[in-house]
Design a protein around this motif. Sequence first.
Motif, PDB file in Angstrom:
ATOM      1  N   ARG A 391      78.287  51.063  70.388  1.00 16.45           N
ATOM      2  CA  ARG A 391      77.811  50.526  71.516  1.00 16.45           C
ATOM      3  C   ARG A 391      76.204  50.129  71.511  1.00 16.45           C
ATOM      4  O   ARG A 391      75.780  48.879  71.930  1.00 16.45           O
ATOM      5  N   GLY A 392      75.518  51.103  71.112  1.00 15.92           N
ATOM      6  CA  GLY A 392      74.032  50.851  70.870  1.00 15.92           C
ATOM      7  C   GLY A 392      73.815  49.881  69.921  1.00 15.92           C
ATOM      8  O   GLY A 392      72.789  49.055  70.004  1.00 15.92           O
ATOM      9  N   GLU A 393      74.609  49.999  68.984  1.00 13.24           N
ATOM     10  CA  GLU A 393      74.401  49.286  67.603  1.00 13.24           C
ATOM     11  C   GLU A 393      74.624  47.715  68.194  1.00 13.24           C
ATOM     12  O   GLU A 393      73.926  46.647  67.823  1.00 13.24           O
ATOM     13  N   LEU A 394      75.676  47.505  68.834  1.00 11.36           N
ATOM     14  CA  LEU A 394      76.105  46.014  69.267  1.00 11.36           C
ATOM     15  C   LEU A 394      74.984  45.568  70.342  1.00 11.36           C
ATOM     16  O   LEU A 394      74.477  44.288  70.229  1.00 11.36           O
ATOM     17  N   SER A 395      74.418  46.549  71.280  1.00  8.90           N
ATOM     18  CA  SER A 395      73.436  46.017  72.115  1.00  8.90           C
ATOM     19  C   SER A 395      72.125  45.647  71.178  1.00  8.90           C
ATOM     20  O   SER A 395      71.465  44.491  71.441  1.00  8.90           O
ATOM     21  N   ASP A 396      71.735  46.323  70.214  1.00 12.27           N
ATOM     22  CA  ASP A 396      70.537  46.049  69.523  1.00 12.27           C
ATOM     23  C   ASP A 396      70.938  44.832  68.572  1.00 12.27           C
ATOM     24  O   ASP A 396      69.875  43.931  68.435  1.00 12.27           O
ATOM     25  N   SER A 397      72.102  44.717  68.006  1.00 11.11           N
ATOM     26  CA  SER A 397      72.289  43.463  67.456  1.00 11.11           C
ATOM     27  C   SER A 397      72.342  42.157  68.111  1.00 11.11           C
ATOM     28  O   SER A 397      71.777  41.304  67.575  1.00 11.11           O
ATOM     29  N   LEU A 398      72.960  42.462  69.285  1.00 10.00           N
ATOM     30  CA  LEU A 398      72.640  40.967  70.262  1.00 10.00           C
ATOM     31  C   LEU A 398      71.157  40.757  70.379  1.00 10.00           C
ATOM     32  O   LEU A 398      70.834  39.435  70.321  1.00 10.00           O
ATOM     33  N   ASN A 399      70.394  41.687  70.676  1.00 10.40           N
ATOM     34  CA  ASN A 399      68.882  41.272  70.777  1.00 10.40           C
ATOM     35  C   ASN A 399      68.338  40.868  69.650  1.00 10.40           C
ATOM     36  O   ASN A 399      67.522  39.839  69.772  1.00 10.40           O
ATOM     37  N   LEU A 805      74.398  38.550  60.697  1.00 11.52           N
ATOM     38  CA  LEU A 805      74.413  39.378  62.030  1.00 11.52           C
ATOM     39  C   LEU A 805      75.662  38.957  62.939  1.00 11.52           C
ATOM     40  O   LEU A 805      75.989  39.845  63.435  1.00 11.52           O
ATOM     41  N   GLU A 806      75.949  37.549  63.054  1.00 15.78           N
ATOM     42  CA  GLU A 806      76.928  37.220  63.619  1.00 15.78           C
ATOM     43  C   GLU A 806      78.370  38.007  63.331  1.00 15.78           C
ATOM     44  O   GLU A 806      79.363  38.216  64.036  1.00 15.78           O
ATOM     45  N   ASP A 807      78.483  38.057  61.840  1.00 12.19           N
ATOM     46  CA  ASP A 807      79.529  38.916  61.588  1.00 12.19           C
ATOM     47  C   ASP A 807      79.682  40.250  61.796  1.00 12.19           C
ATOM     48  O   ASP A 807      80.603  40.715  62.016  1.00 12.19           O
ATOM     49  N   LYS A 808      78.484  40.728  61.809  1.00 15.86           N
ATOM     50  CA  LYS A 808      78.507  42.013  62.517  1.00 15.86           C
ATOM     51  C   LYS A 808      78.693  42.307  63.697  1.00 15.86           C
ATOM     52  O   LYS A 808      79.435  43.023  64.046  1.00 15.86           O
ATOM     53  N   ILE A 809      78.308  41.543  64.478  1.00 14.15           N
ATOM     54  CA  ILE A 809      78.463  41.479  65.870  1.00 14.15           C
ATOM     55  C   ILE A 809      79.971  41.393  66.325  1.00 14.15           C
ATOM     56  O   ILE A 809      80.419  41.816  66.903  1.00 14.15           O
ATOM     57  N   ALA A 810      80.420  40.264  65.382  1.00 15.49           N
ATOM     58  CA  ALA A 810      82.030  40.016  65.636  1.00 15.49           C
ATOM     59  C   ALA A 810      82.626  41.445  65.391  1.00 15.49           C
ATOM     60  O   ALA A 810      83.643  41.637  66.296  1.00 15.49           O
ATOM     61  N   SER A 815      85.847  46.313  67.571  1.00 12.02           N
ATOM     62  CA  SER A 815      85.910  47.748  67.658  1.00 12.02           C
ATOM     63  C   SER A 815      85.937  47.934  69.151  1.00 12.02           C
ATOM     64  O   SER A 815      86.555  48.785  69.644  1.00 12.02           O
ATOM     65  N   GLN A 816      85.075  47.252  69.921  1.00 10.11           N
ATOM     66  CA  GLN A 816      85.002  47.615  71.407  1.00 10.11           C
ATOM     67  C   GLN A 816      86.396  47.109  72.033  1.00 10.11           C
ATOM     68  O   GLN A 816      86.808  47.840  72.855  1.00 10.11           O
ATOM     69  N   GLN A 817      87.025  46.017  71.619  1.00 14.97           N
ATOM     70  CA  GLN A 817      88.019  45.453  71.955  1.00 14.97           C
ATOM     71  C   GLN A 817      89.173  46.258  71.621  1.00 14.97           C
ATOM     72  O   GLN A 817      90.054  46.745  72.539  1.00 14.97           O
ATOM     73  N   ASP A 818      89.294  46.950  70.442  1.00 16.65           N
ATOM     74  CA  ASP A 818      90.275  48.041  70.093  1.00 16.65           C
ATOM     75  C   ASP A 818      90.432  49.168  70.992  1.00 16.65           C
ATOM     76  O   ASP A 818      91.215  49.711  71.440  1.00 16.65           O
TER      77      ASP A 818
END
Length: 826
Positions: A391-399, A805-810, A815-818
Amino acid sequence: MDRKQKRAERRQQRQAAAKAAALNAKSSEDEDSNNPSNNTAGATAQQTASDAKFAKLLSLKEDVLLNFVANINKLYQEKLGRPAPFMTFVICGMQSAGKSTIMERFMQAPLNIIQEGTGTRCPLDTTCIHDSSLDEPRCELSGEELDPAMSGTALTTDEVFRAITAHNIMLANKDEFSTHSLRLVYRAKNVQNMRFVDTPGIISNKGTGQDNREDIKRILRETMKKPNSKLCVLVEPKEFSTNPIIDFCDETFGGRPKWTKNSIVLMTKFDKQLEDARSGSKANKFFKEFHDNDLYPYLIITPTLAKEDLPADKLLIERRKLLHSAHGNEMERFEDWRLGHEKFRETCPDDELLHPDIENKIGFSVAKDKMREIMLTDTAQRLPEVLSSLRGELSDSLNELEQLRCKKKLMDPREVKIIVGEVLHEVGKRINSYLDGDLETASKFPDVLRDLEEELEEEEESEWCLRRLGTSATLEEEEEWRTLIDTLLDERKIPKYINPEKKFLGGKQFQRAVHLMKVVMAEAMPDPSHLKEYVPSGAGYLQGGLQRENWEQATLAIVKMSSKKISHPGINFFIKHVGSIFRRLFIIGIHDLKKGSADISNKFNLLPAGIETHLVTKFDNMVWALMENAATKTHVSLEPMYSTLDPTLPTFHPIEDDSSSEEKYRVNMHGQYEKLPTKKEIRENGVVNMVKARIENLLSVDGGKAKELLRSEGKKKAMEKKSFLPEERSAMINNTETDAIILSAFRYTMALHDQIMIYLNFQINHYLYQEYKEKISTFSRDVLDEDWNAMIPKDGTLDDDIKCLEDKIAGLQASQQDVKNLQSQL
């Protein structure tokens, strides 16, 4: 010890004190952080509890858990570029110890068959997942060094077998070992959930082939660096002391205690030891040294082929047959072994029973179940931490994605000029604030404040220290000033009112530098007595045709030499000292701006790094030009002050003969004798009367009287008779007269120094301080007039970075959807 060494020692002492203070401050912060009481802490605790509940439910469904873990591992390895976060067994053993066979038994399929002469050349990171819905195994294979044509997500075991074999042959042909793993996900209905890494085997005897020990050590160390790795060591069925893998692990991991506590041990090919361990006592004796060293091996027997040197396809078929019968064959051999022990006890009733630590570790299935239990327990415990990290990684990646998109927009020179203009305006405001007094910044960034020694170090360590500033003083003369200042610091002769140990910022630094210059100029005042033997030569002979010793000429030469030696090197050093302060204020202003929360701060942080470097360089050039101008004008304006002599200098008192005791009288208008005042009394009365007249005019606030006073003083100065040097002189100058010249020159130099200090104060305030403020106001205009098209570097990787980065976020979002889908199912 030279000056730089002494200063370095003092710097180390200051740094040690600052470090201790920082540690104390951090300790206080840690204490505060251990007592969270805000809403964020509460929300985090609630999310952690939710993750723990999810992990507990997921651990009840082992297949679902391992499938989820496989997806997370793949995300980490392929999208995040980091090692898989969950526990992995790293298989380590000597060459031909049966590592590949153990791996095949885990997967119930021969996938890592190595032909003779090839060997395993890179780690094979494998995740086995039980999937009862599959009739045939399904594989995923990937790796940084794997031929892309051989990778895939829906491969057959035959395709994986060929790919792994080809990859190892390729490395063997290059005579290389690699730390880059091949990653295999193996799904089948006849496999247990498990994660492990197969590593290359170690050659124990250099005579049997190329010594690969250092390569394997490197691979093992790199593999074990991955989080949550656990060693699975394959030992041979022979005495503990003759097992080379034990010594190898000791060397690789820095001692036995460092690896035995985090290992599981498998003794492969135990069928070779069955005869020697035909009784309980013999078996117990054989394993005693292993147990004494905290190693408790699981005993494994795997049938082998009579001939391994077969074509790859033939070898694959034969290995499949062997694996199919492996479990039954092993159980039969161990059962016969146990029966042998029972028969031995019939003839020798006192013989020992098999030790429980041996009895309970017989058979591959027992070892596999234990490893599976360890792995699943660790995975369930680690899952909440991993979910939180994602979750932290996703937030940082979006920023970060938002910043990259903004950065792409800022590649337009027009946008950059607008932002740079705003930045320079804001930085200029901050610098002016530092100069005028800024308590807020001083308290917010205490680390940017400097004491006197820190300022002097920064000046001395800058490239400007060795850069010539004008022609009025040499670098060697400036260096003499630095040496004098260090001597004053060492001897603690810097006056306390200068506050050398206090940390200042901006305007206060400039003020301290001015006072330091005045102090050092006074300390640098030369003693003209060393010129005594040269003074007669300075007086010359028959100047202007007059047969008279020219003391004035010698005095002027002494004054010139002394004043130049004091003033010009000191001015240069002072200007460099102040220039070092001025240039640093720009860096502080940028730092201050970057730390702000305003929109302009965020945009500036995204500008290309070269822009900031360019602005700093331009500012430095501006400050240096300012310094050169100030130095030139100040030096030139001071030269007239010592190129001529003025006996009416306010604080100059010439040498006069006031020691005569003879009283002089005159006859007044009444015919009476009256005593005449001495020269000393005349001087003293004149000063008193002048002071009284000035005070009366100041108190009256009468412009007319003030003008009258000025006219009167002007007339008085014009009419006043004031001596400079004694008129009576020997035909040839003697030692006493030489001393008088030196004393008179020294007195005049002291008086001139007072005037120079007053005058210099105005000069530096105008040419340095005020001009600096003026230059700051026009700096942005000068910078923005440049061609910015040539200055903006073309970032060819930016689009690729955004795509990556878009691939990483996807992947993170998937994973969050899983997690959400699994939570709804559970």
